[in-house]
Design a protein around this motif. Structure first.
Motif, PDB file in Angstrom:
ATOM      1  N   THR A 147      -3.931   4.007   1.574  1.00 44.32           N
ATOM      2  CA  THR A 147      -3.482   3.824   0.199  1.00 44.32           C
ATOM      3  C   THR A 147      -3.894   5.005  -0.678  1.00 44.32           C
ATOM      4  O   THR A 147      -5.041   5.438  -0.657  1.00 44.32           O
ATOM      5  CB  THR A 147      -4.082   2.535  -0.380  1.00 44.32           C
ATOM      6  N   SER A 204      -2.133   0.005  -4.743  1.00 41.01           N
ATOM      7  CA  SER A 204      -2.014  -1.374  -4.266  1.00 41.01           C
ATOM      8  C   SER A 204      -2.111  -2.313  -5.454  1.00 41.01           C
ATOM      9  O   SER A 204      -2.711  -1.990  -6.484  1.00 41.01           O
ATOM     10  CB  SER A 204      -3.117  -1.702  -3.248  1.00 41.01           C
ATOM     11  N   GLU A 259       0.861  -1.177   0.000  1.00 42.97           N
ATOM     12  CA  GLU A 259       0.000   0.000   0.000  1.00 42.97           C
ATOM     13  C   GLU A 259       0.898   1.228   0.000  1.00 42.97           C
ATOM     14  O   GLU A 259       1.654   1.451   0.958  1.00 42.97           O
ATOM     15  CB  GLU A 259      -0.952   0.007   1.200  1.00 42.97           C
TER      16      GLU A 259
END
Length: 398
Positions: free
Chosen positions: A332, A343, A187
């Motif tokens: 994220t 991601s 992330e």
């Protein structure tokens, strides 16, 4: 203009001056500030009385310096700038410059607490569609408060530290199975380092963000998606996240990001009063994610729905205290396009749509893979601020 050779025009020029902690060989950890491809040894500079911070710059971590507060942060930054731009100081300062290539970087601050938010509307929508198909992608509370979870400070590691593949329970055909995660992910996030604490029971207004937060680090919140999917209901992330969180070795001061401030996104419905701050500001940080050297994504931080100031206000609204060395991360960072996600869960749409990395079709991380996250921001007079990278290589499960 700095007199340091090679620093002018770099992302680590005198307009940036990020702080870190380094060692030379087997020596003790020392606080330094980066200028170009060199580190100014601030421990040595304070010992020589070239810069004064009450001894805080002669400690093994940044925590004592972080606790001094904004007036001292600003005064020290101004003095360092003077030392690196006025040729009259060159003879005294030059012996204190160490090549970055000769230094071993340490975790720059002792992490007190770690909180991770979930502040990208695009990321939350993507994850909602992947994990809850056929249901509304955003839960009803998402646009009313910055969602977050309390992470594990003890597994925050400095960039370059290997990441061991976690083991745990994950879904099987007839119930849970135990073993190494088969869906290891990253992330790409931005973290905020707290300097000035607050007492238990007193909330911190969003307007006081810059009085408490010293600076910014890039973060990779490594995630085991199969472990996470099995465990996260009803209480949220736990073992699927707590095995490792990597942070950059260099902390960029907020003062270096003044030219990166942008208007925060319009928020509809209107937020509650404690989440309002004027001006409503985000940061124009442009991230890049490289998987085994291949650029796979360029997430834009400027579009994050919840701003860093709002995250801080929400973090403390119940009276939770801040401590020097607290780290909270944005969650994220993802944009509107597939090549802007932060991601691999989103990049490969839950593993259903592989991507090509160095000639191979890939979904999630394999042992030996290396992920590097970098970022830039606009600086003064057309300069660029280059944030310290965060990188890590996956090692097999123990």
């Amino acid at each position: 203009m700095t007199w340091v050779s090679g620093a002018a025009g770099s992302g680590y020029g005198v307009h940036h001056l990020p702080y870190g902690v380094f060692r030379i060989g087997d020596g003790e950890p020392r606080i330094g500030v980066r200028i170009g491809e060199l580190i100014l040894d601030l421990a040595g500079a304070e010992a020589a009385e070239l810069v004064l911070a009450g001894g805080a710059l002669r400690r093994p971590t940044l925590n004592a310096f972080l606790a001094l507060g904004r007036p001292q942060w600003t005064a020290v930054r101004q003095r360092i700038t003077e030392l690196l731009t006025d040729p009259a100081h060159r003879s005294a300062v030059e012996p204190l410059l160490v090549p970055v290539s000769e230094a071993r970087m340490e975790l720059p601050f002792e992490v007190a607490d770690y909180v991770d938010f979930y502040s990208s509307e695009q990321h939350a929508s993507n994850v909602g569609q992947i994990f809850r198909p056929g249901q509304p992608p955003l839960l009803p509370n998402w646009k009313h408060l910055p969602i977050g979870y309390h992470g594990r400070a003890g597994t925050v590691v400095v960039s370059g530290t290997p990441v061991v593949r976690p083991q745990g329970q994950r879904p099987g055909r007839e119930g849970p199975v135990f073993g190494p995660s088969a869906r290891l992910d990253i992330e790409a996030e931005v973290g905020f380092v707290v300097g000035v604490p607050s007492p238990l029971g007193r909330r911190v207004p969003a307007a006081d963000f810059a009085e408490h937060v010293f600076g910014v680090v890039l973060v990779n919140d490594w995630s085991a998606r199969d472990i996470q999917a099995w465990e996260y209901q009803p209480l949220g992330p736990f073992l699927g996240k707590s095995f490792a969180t990597s942070v950059a070795a260099w902390v960029t001061p907020l003062d270096a990001l003044r030219h990166a401030e942008v208007a925060g996104p319009e928020q509809d419905p209107p937020v509650l009063d404690y989440l309002r701050a004027e001006p409503h500001l985000g940061l124009d940080l442009r991230l890049a994610v490289r998987w085994n050297g291949t650029l796979v994504s360029e997430p834009p931080f400027a579009g994050m729905y919840w701003t860093p100031a709002q995250q801080l206000a929400h973090l403390t609204v119940n009276g939770a205290a801040l401590r020097t060395g607290d780290l909270y991360a944005s969650g994220t960072v993802s944009g509107d396009r597939r090549d802007q996600v932060g991601s691999f869960l989103e990049l490969t749409w839950g593993g259903a749509e592989p991507v090509t990395v160095a000639g191979e079709e890939r979904t999630f991380l394999a042992d030996g893979d290396t992920v590097t996250i970098t970022a830039t921001a606009p600086g003064p007079d057309g300069c660029t601020v280059e944030l310290g990278e965060v990188t890590g290589t996956v090692r097999p499960a123990n």
